[in-house]
Design an enzyme around this catalytic site. Structure first.
Site, PDB file in Angstrom:
ATOM      1  N   GLN A 189       0.863  -1.191   0.000  1.00 49.46           N
ATOM      2  CA  GLN A 189       0.000   0.000   0.000  1.00 49.46           C
ATOM      3  C   GLN A 189       0.897   1.239   0.000  1.00 49.46           C
ATOM      4  OE1 GLN A 189      -3.362  -0.112   2.738  1.00 49.46           O
ATOM      5  NE2 GLN A 189      -3.180  -2.327   2.924  1.00 49.46           N
ATOM      6  N   ASP A 208       6.664 -10.916 -14.096  1.00 54.20           N
ATOM      7  CA  ASP A 208       5.921  -9.766 -14.642  1.00 54.20           C
ATOM      8  C   ASP A 208       6.916  -8.664 -14.972  1.00 54.20           C
ATOM      9  OD1 ASP A 208       6.513  -8.433 -12.181  1.00 54.20           O
ATOM     10  OD2 ASP A 208       4.709  -9.295 -11.282  1.00 54.20           O
ATOM     11  N   LYS A 234       2.265 -10.328 -18.433  1.00 53.50           N
ATOM     12  CA  LYS A 234       1.026 -10.727 -17.762  1.00 53.50           C
ATOM     13  C   LYS A 234      -0.003  -9.618 -17.869  1.00 53.50           C
ATOM     14  CE  LYS A 234       0.887 -10.278 -13.362  1.00 53.50           C
ATOM     15  NZ  LYS A 234       1.246 -10.393 -11.942  1.00 53.50           N
ATOM     16  N   ASP A 268      10.819 -13.540  -7.580  1.00 55.79           N
ATOM     17  CA  ASP A 268       9.968 -12.425  -7.164  1.00 55.79           C
ATOM     18  C   ASP A 268      10.413 -11.999  -5.770  1.00 55.79           C
ATOM     19  OD1 ASP A 268       7.986 -10.542  -7.441  1.00 55.79           O
ATOM     20  OD2 ASP A 268       6.445 -11.979  -8.017  1.00 55.79           O
TER      21      ASP A 268
END
Length: 314
Positions: A100, A172, A195, A221
């Site tokens: 966030q 990605d 993606k 990742d």
């Protein structure tokens, strides 16, 4: 006998095993403190030794249960500050709320900035973390932040694995920098999965950019959460002729259906670190855990002795 008489290691309940490993690396004991929960859910902290003038490090990843672990960190920091610790460093192997980090739509909070403010307000005068989801989060803190990298630890593991050369795959477009770093260390070519998301929480692999046919591939990742992206990517790589598929990440969040998805996937092995502890049901045969304790231990020594931490980034 440790040479670090005024260095003290504290831990909450998030990852005491990692704290013990780091303390052992430093040749010190985890300092005496208890972090308990009252029957109404409030957290109670008691520091059971003097910390006056000490250089204190609180090792507490803010992983699940995120809010409890964050409050433990804040209350520990407040207790140490009020007990006249010379300096408090928040050691966050995993930084919760990191995703966030911006306003994706109107009226969104930027919670990773709020958490940075809380950590500073509670008394921390330095933060030490690893593989933030977005590197610009370092700028959310008004105190110095040392940002360690997990790629060297993962690269060393795959270098020792030997055999045929690998192809490193970014699952990605956003992870290309991390994948390129691993590929550089392994002297391996790079491939990228393009993606697309036709709707929220639904990923659809459109294209694999690069040659993976007949190759051993490593998908990398920063974290594995529900493992949807990873398992979908592995399926696409298998369909395009990849011989063996490995996956690696720094933070094994592994929430929701992640373990079931990984167990049933085309991935041979998932290599993770112990920034987040794995519960017994998550310790499946496919998962290999590497320790970050020596790296964090070395960083703590350097912070304590006012030496350069950037030497560890090479």
């Amino acid at each position: 006998m440790s040479n670090y008489k005024d260095l003290k290691i504290f831990t909450g309940n998030a990852n005491p095993e990692l704290s013990s490993e780091i303390a052992e690396y430093l040749g010190v004991k985890v300092s005496a403190a208890s972090v308990k929960t009252f029957s109404d859910g409030e957290i109670n902290v008691a520091i059971d030794e003097s910390v006056r003038g000490a250089d204190c490090f609180i090792i507490q990843p803010t992983c699940s249960p995120v809010n409890n672990n964050l409050m433990e960190l804040l209350i520990l920091s407040d207790a140490l500050r009020r007990a006249s610790a010379r300096r408090i460093t928040a050691v966050l192997p995993y930084y919760g709320y990191a995703r966030q980090d911006r306003k994706a739509k109107a009226r969104d909070p930027i919670t990773s900035k709020l958490v940075a403010n809380l950590i500073t307000a509670a008394g921390a005068r330095r933060a030490l973390t690893m593989d933030l989801h977005a590197t610009q989060i370092q700028g959310f803190f008004d105190i110095p932040v040392d940002h360690l990298l997990g790629v060297p630890i993962l690269a060393e593991y795959f270098l020792n694995k030997g055999g045929e050369e690998f192809v490193v795959v970014s699952p990605d477009l956003g992870g290309v920098t991390r994948a390129r770093s691993l590929a550089g260390r392994l002297q391996a070519p790079l491939a990228i999965i393009d993606k697309r998301r036709p709707r929220p929480n639904v990923a659809e692999v459109m294209h694999v950019i690069g040659d993976v046919e007949g190759k051993r591939v490593i998908m990398i990742d920063d974290m594995i959460d529900t493992a949807g992206t990873l398992t979908l990517g592995a399926k696409a790589l298998k369909e395009r002729g990849a011989k063996e598929i490995y996956a690696c990440c720094t933070h094994p969040v592994l929430s929701g259906p992640a373990i079931e998805r990984l167990a049933n996937s085309d991935i041979e092995e998932i290599v993770v670190t112990n920034t987040i502890p794995l519960s017994a049901e998550k310790k499946i045969d496919k998962i290999k855990v590497l320790s970050v304790a020596p790296l964090f231990g070395e960083a703590i020594i350097r912070i304590h002795e006012d030496l350069s931490v950037s030497k560890l980034f090479v």
